[in-house]
Motif scaffolding. Structure first.
Motif, PDB file in Angstrom:
ATOM      1  N   UNK A 190       2.132  -0.885   0.766  1.00 26.89           N
ATOM      2  CA  UNK A 190       2.116   0.139   1.800  1.00 26.89           C
ATOM      3  C   UNK A 190       2.953   1.331   1.376  1.00 26.89           C
ATOM      4  N   UNK A 191       2.357   2.524   1.464  1.00 23.95           N
ATOM      5  CA  UNK A 191       3.081   3.780   1.320  1.00 23.95           C
ATOM      6  C   UNK A 191       3.177   4.378   2.721  1.00 23.95           C
ATOM      7  N   UNK A 192       4.345   4.284   3.328  1.00 21.26           N
ATOM      8  CA  UNK A 192       4.486   4.737   4.710  1.00 21.26           C
ATOM      9  C   UNK A 192       4.393   6.255   4.832  1.00 21.26           C
ATOM     10  N   UNK A 193       4.663   6.989   3.756  1.00 22.27           N
ATOM     11  CA  UNK A 193       4.570   8.452   3.818  1.00 22.27           C
ATOM     12  C   UNK A 193       3.130   8.928   3.958  1.00 22.27           C
ATOM     13  N   UNK A 194       2.209   8.214   3.345  1.00 21.12           N
ATOM     14  CA  UNK A 194       0.798   8.589   3.427  1.00 21.12           C
ATOM     15  C   UNK A 194       0.007   7.682   4.361  1.00 21.12           C
ATOM     16  N   UNK A 195       0.697   6.664   4.923  1.00 20.67           N
ATOM     17  CA  UNK A 195       0.047   5.669   5.783  1.00 20.67           C
ATOM     18  C   UNK A 195      -1.136   5.019   5.071  1.00 20.67           C
ATOM     19  N   UNK A 196      -0.942   4.712   3.797  1.00 20.14           N
ATOM     20  CA  UNK A 196      -2.020   4.156   2.992  1.00 20.14           C
ATOM     21  C   UNK A 196      -1.656   2.748   2.527  1.00 20.14           C
ATOM     22  N   UNK A 197      -2.587   1.808   2.768  1.00 19.73           N
ATOM     23  CA  UNK A 197      -2.461   0.445   2.277  1.00 19.73           C
ATOM     24  C   UNK A 197      -3.366   0.282   1.056  1.00 19.73           C
ATOM     25  N   UNK A 198      -2.843  -0.363   0.018  1.00 14.67           N
ATOM     26  CA  UNK A 198      -3.650  -0.697  -1.146  1.00 14.67           C
ATOM     27  C   UNK A 198      -3.590  -2.195  -1.385  1.00 14.67           C
ATOM     28  N   UNK A 199      -4.654  -2.743  -1.924  1.00 15.54           N
ATOM     29  CA  UNK A 199      -4.712  -4.172  -2.219  1.00 15.54           C
ATOM     30  C   UNK A 199      -4.878  -4.385  -3.716  1.00 15.54           C
ATOM     31  N   UNK A 200      -4.035  -5.250  -4.259  1.00 17.98           N
ATOM     32  CA  UNK A 200      -4.149  -5.637  -5.663  1.00 17.98           C
ATOM     33  C   UNK A 200      -4.440  -7.136  -5.717  1.00 17.98           C
TER      34      UNK A 200
END
Length: 247
Positions: free
Chosen positions: A225-235
């Motif tokens: 989670x990048x809270x600055x961009x509100x973006x979740x990524x999955x690896x």
């Protein structure tokens, strides 16, 4: 469950994935929470509110004024109190039916092993690699599901290592222990207050799903989670055949 518990947990019982049997299972479950800080606060509060019958909370640190910006289970009146004890007191106010055991000192690996054996799920809310590696080894040895989370600055991550399944990777697969000590601590780098809540509540949700055996866990997946961009990524994570712990 008595009538008051049926009322308290009625919104869970309405869910077809949980119903009475699932809620009753939660009341008989035991979760080990290692760390009662930023991540451990929402984990403990939501597991207690959800009706997990027994919680063991480990933390040797005392509440400091600088903790209160994000460690929401503690209050201004808790400053100077051991964090596990402070969490126990708060949980009693949230749900007095929950039995809370506290571990208020640093545990040896053998002492930690005795705690892991008693737990149905372990939630790692610690802030150092030594504890994370030890919990990973012990949970793998005893085939206890491990919910791992971390948060620093504006970035967080969460995954599940469910060692009941042979294909599950472990924490050492993700971060091999090279012997170097390059910890990133909130005291040195800072942390965005809501971030630990976002990761911690996700850890609580994964723990409940494991206890109830519902849905799809994060085993084999790392959420970033990048809270600055509100973006979740999955690896996607795979077991490392050369891993010295689980390989």
């Amino acid at each position: 469950m008595n009538d008051l518990q049926l009322l308290r947990y009625s919104r869970h019982i309405l869910l077809p994935q949980i119903e009475y049997d699932g809620q009753d299972k939660l009341t008989q479950s035991h979760v080990l929470i290692v760390g009662a800080g930023g991540l451990g606060s929402p984990v403990a509060m939501y597991l207690a509110a959800s009706g997990v019958g027994t919680l063991t909370i480990c933390d040797f640190d005392a509440v400091d004024l600088t903790n209160l910006q994000r460690q929401i289970i503690h209050t201004t009146q808790s400053v100077g109190t051991n964090k596990a004890v402070s969490a126990q007191q708060a949980i009693f106010e949230i749900n007095p039916d929950v039995l809370v055991h506290t571990v208020q000192q640093k545990s040896t690996e053998s002492e930690m092993a005795a705690l892991v054996v008693k737990a149905d799920v372990v939630v790692d809310c610690s802030d150092n690699f030594a504890t994370r590696y030890a919990l990973n080894r012990l949970c793998f040895q005893h085939k206890t599901p491990l919910v791992s989370g971390a948060a620093i600055r504006f970035e967080g991550q969460i995954t599940v290592f469910d060692f009941r399944h042979a294909a599950s990777p472990c924490y050492h697969c993700l971060y091999p222990d090279t012997g170097s000590d390059q910890e990133m601590r909130c005291a040195d780098n800072g942390v965005f207050a809501p971030l630990v809540g976002m990761i911690g509540t996700a850890q609580a949700a994964e723990a409940l799903k494991l206890l109830l055996n519902i849905g799809e866990s994060l085993q084999g997946r790392l959420l970033l989670l990048d809270a600055l961009t509100a973006e979740w990524r999955t690896i996607k994570l795979a077991r490392d055949a050369a891993c010295t712990v689980c390989g």
